[in-house]
Design an enzyme around this catalytic site. Structure first.
Site, PDB file in Angstrom:
ATOM      1  CE1 TYR A  57      -3.149  -2.782   0.166  1.00 27.87           C
ATOM      2  CE2 TYR A  57      -3.605  -2.655   2.409  1.00 27.87           C
ATOM      3  CZ  TYR A  57      -3.718  -3.088   1.434  1.00 27.87           C
ATOM      4  OH  TYR A  57      -4.543  -4.310   1.101  1.00 27.87           O
ATOM      5  CB  ILE A 232     -10.763  -4.831   7.148  1.00 29.16           C
ATOM      6  CG1 ILE A 232     -10.639  -5.639   5.942  1.00 29.16           C
ATOM      7  CG2 ILE A 232     -10.435  -5.755   8.566  1.00 29.16           C
ATOM      8  CD1 ILE A 232      -9.256  -6.010   5.725  1.00 29.16           C
ATOM      9  CE  LYS A 234      -9.548   4.837   2.340  1.00 29.01           C
ATOM     10  NZ  LYS A 234      -9.844   5.711   1.178  1.00 29.01           N
ATOM     11  CG  ASN A 244     -17.577   2.664   8.724  1.00 28.38           C
ATOM     12  OD1 ASN A 244     -18.425   2.875   8.250  1.00 28.38           O
ATOM     13  ND2 ASN A 244     -16.179   2.757   8.094  1.00 28.38           N
TER      14      ASN A 244
HETATM   15  P1  NAP Z   1     -13.761  -0.569   1.006  1.00 30.32           P
HETATM   16  O1  NAP Z   1     -13.511  -0.481   2.578  1.00 30.32           O
HETATM   17  O2  NAP Z   1     -14.998  -1.459   0.563  1.00 30.32           O
HETATM   18  O3  NAP Z   1     -14.321   0.986   0.777  1.00 30.32           O
HETATM   19  C1  NAP Z   1     -13.538   1.975   0.867  1.00 30.32           C
HETATM   20  C2  NAP Z   1     -14.480   3.157   0.521  1.00 30.32           C
HETATM   21  O4  NAP Z   1     -15.576   3.433   1.303  1.00 30.32           O
HETATM   22  C3  NAP Z   1     -13.621   4.657   0.898  1.00 30.32           C
HETATM   23  O5  NAP Z   1     -14.121   5.338  -0.289  1.00 30.32           O
HETATM   24  C4  NAP Z   1     -14.239   5.294   1.948  1.00 30.32           C
HETATM   25  O6  NAP Z   1     -14.572   6.520   1.865  1.00 30.32           O
HETATM   26  C5  NAP Z   1     -16.013   4.699   1.826  1.00 30.32           C
HETATM   27  N1  NAP Z   1     -16.490   4.650   3.217  1.00 30.32           N
HETATM   28  C6  NAP Z   1     -16.050   4.029   4.555  1.00 30.32           C
HETATM   29  N2  NAP Z   1     -16.669   4.180   5.157  1.00 30.32           N
HETATM   30  C7  NAP Z   1     -17.691   4.878   4.942  1.00 30.32           C
HETATM   31  C8  NAP Z   1     -19.040   5.407   5.480  1.00 30.32           C
HETATM   32  N3  NAP Z   1     -19.185   5.096   6.786  1.00 30.32           N
HETATM   33  N4  NAP Z   1     -19.887   6.252   4.590  1.00 30.32           N
HETATM   34  C9  NAP Z   1     -19.416   6.520   3.162  1.00 30.32           C
HETATM   35  N5  NAP Z   1     -18.493   5.678   2.863  1.00 30.32           N
HETATM   36  C10 NAP Z   1     -17.511   5.141   3.660  1.00 30.32           C
HETATM   37  O7  NAP Z   1     -12.577  -0.844   0.245  1.00 30.32           O
HETATM   38  P2  NAP Z   1     -11.073  -1.307   0.359  1.00 30.32           P
HETATM   39  O8  NAP Z   1     -10.278   0.058   0.895  1.00 30.32           O
HETATM   40  O9  NAP Z   1     -10.745  -1.733  -1.143  1.00 30.32           O
HETATM   41  O10 NAP Z   1     -11.064  -2.233   1.188  1.00 30.32           O
HETATM   42  C11 NAP Z   1     -10.896  -2.200   2.703  1.00 30.32           C
HETATM   43  C12 NAP Z   1      -9.528  -2.623   3.244  1.00 30.32           C
HETATM   44  O11 NAP Z   1      -9.568  -4.362   2.799  1.00 30.32           O
HETATM   45  C13 NAP Z   1      -8.534  -2.069   2.389  1.00 30.32           C
HETATM   46  O12 NAP Z   1      -8.223  -0.467   2.783  1.00 30.32           O
HETATM   47  C14 NAP Z   1      -7.326  -3.068   2.837  1.00 30.32           C
HETATM   48  O13 NAP Z   1      -6.923  -2.731   4.025  1.00 30.32           O
HETATM   49  C15 NAP Z   1      -7.999  -4.279   2.523  1.00 30.32           C
HETATM   50  N6  NAP Z   1      -7.876  -4.724   1.201  1.00 30.32           N
HETATM   51  C16 NAP Z   1      -7.107  -6.108   1.129  1.00 30.32           C
HETATM   52  C17 NAP Z   1      -7.040  -6.453  -0.300  1.00 30.32           C
HETATM   53  C18 NAP Z   1      -6.183  -7.880  -0.435  1.00 30.32           C
HETATM   54  O14 NAP Z   1      -5.970  -8.209  -1.477  1.00 30.32           O
HETATM   55  N7  NAP Z   1      -5.834  -8.499   0.647  1.00 30.32           N
HETATM   56  C19 NAP Z   1      -7.459  -5.868  -1.223  1.00 30.32           C
HETATM   57  C20 NAP Z   1      -8.254  -4.929  -1.277  1.00 30.32           C
HETATM   58  C21 NAP Z   1      -8.572  -4.237   0.218  1.00 30.32           C
HETATM   59  P3  NAP Z   1     -13.406   7.400   2.822  1.00 30.32           P
HETATM   60  O15 NAP Z   1     -11.994   6.945   2.469  1.00 30.32           O
HETATM   61  O16 NAP Z   1     -13.568   8.931   2.269  1.00 30.32           O
HETATM   62  O17 NAP Z   1     -13.822   7.204   4.129  1.00 30.32           O
END
Ligand code: NAP
Length: 276
Positions: A57, A232, A234, A244
């Site tokens: 990241y 998890i 973000k 959240n």
């Molecule tokens: P996610 O958590 O599904 O979505 C993140 C988005 O949701 C951001 O735009 C965030 O906005 C928004 N958000 C969060 N809380 C919110 C709320 N209460 N109301 C409205 N919008 C909200 O996507 P992700 O970051 O891909 O997945 C989460 C985590 O999983 C990653 O950060 C990473 O740590 C992990 N991950 C792991 C892999 C892997 O291959 N192992 C792949 C992808 C992700 P803001 O940022 O503006 O708050």
């Protein structure tokens, strides 16, 4: 009515919250650094004690930010980090972990994952993980983006498999989640909010309206509805993190789940594991 445990014990005996904090893209913009640190700390204060990062990241920028955020409260945090498959040889895994520890400014990682299956034999990576445990640099190891076939060739059982899971990505319900339950592997659901792409969905908006909550909260409650799953999401702002955390109190009922099933049916048979 479905119930979601607010806290769950991992197989290594640590108690973690069923909702953690993702960090992909956090740390990329120096202009939002303080706000992001405040968001992670607000999450820890609200009980979201698991923080997920990866050496991938931002090429280490996320680890640097996480390190700054958790420094005053390190003991309260269950820290998850991931080694890149291209680094996951026997010696490369050790070197990557030592680099990550320096970036994080901590002496240990609670859970160290192989980010996805890669070019090195799994036995080599797992041997390195075991050496890291012996040296006290990590407490446990796991994997990410492993499908049932990938899990089958591991020389030992991982604590966790972190995979993509939300209503629009339900293939894992067919084979992977049952395999996890049978083997005592905890599922970590990444991208539970589908990176924002489900926030305008009319069905989810209807469920959210009925409960007076947001769609993000519905998605988080849905991911952890059956237990055995840690979501998890973000979030970059204190407001989103607090929202959240409050999703832990939301219980989706049979009508909610039926509406979501109708709009987002799980596949009938096995499908290739999706990754983001
Ligand atoms: P996610 O958590 O599904 O979505 C993140 C988005 O949701 C951001 O735009 C965030 O906005 C928004 N958000 C969060 N809380 C919110 C709320 N209460 N109301 C409205 N919008 C909200 O996507 P992700 O970051 O891909 O997945 C989460 C985590 O999983 C990653 O950060 C990473 O740590 C992990 N991950 C792991 C892999 C892997 O291959 N192992 C792949 C992808 C992700 P803001 O940022 O503006 O708050």
């Amino acid at each position: 009515m479905a119930t979601a445990p607010e806290q769950m014990a991992t197989a290594d005996g640590q108690v973690v919250c069923a909702v953690g904090q993702g960090t992909w893209y956090l740390g990329d913009d120096p202009g939002t650094r303080e706000e992001e640190i405040a968001a992670l700390r607000a999450g820890i204060e609200a009980g979201l004690n698991l923080i997920d990062t990866a050496e991938m990241y931002g090429g280490g920028r996320s680890e640097d930010l996480v390190g700054a955020a958790i420094a005053p409260v390190r003991e309260q945090v269950y820290l998850v980090d991931k080694v890149l498959p291209s680094n996951a040889s026997r010696s490369g895994t050790i070197a990557a972990c030592e680099r990550s520890l320096r970036a994080l400014g901590t002496d240990w990682i609670d859970l160290y994952l192989l980010h996805w299956p890669g070019p090195y034999p799994e036995a080599e990576t797992v041997a390195a993980f075991e050496e890291l445990i012996e040296r006290g640099l990590i407490r446990s190891w796991g994997v990410s983006n492993f499908d049932p076939g990938d899990l089958a060739v591991l020389p030992a059982g991982p604590l966790v498999n972190q995979v993509l899971y939300n209503p629009s990505r339900r293939g894992v319900e067919v084979d992977l989640l049952p395999a996890h339950r049978a083997a005592g592997i905890t599922t970590m659901a990444y991208s539970p909010i589908e990176q924002g792409r489900l926030l305008d969905d009319p069905t989810l908006a209807g469920v959210a309206r009925r409960h007076g909550v947001s769609v993000a909260q519905v998605l988080i409650a849905w991911a952890v509805r059956e237990g055995g799953v840690i979501a998890i999401p973000k979030a970059s702002t204190v407001a989103h993190v607090r929202e959240n955390a409050a999703a832990l109190e939301l219980r989706l009922d049979a009508d909610d789940l039926a509406a979501i099933d109708a709009a987002f049916p799980a596949p009938d048979g096995p499908v290739p594991l999706e990754i983001l």
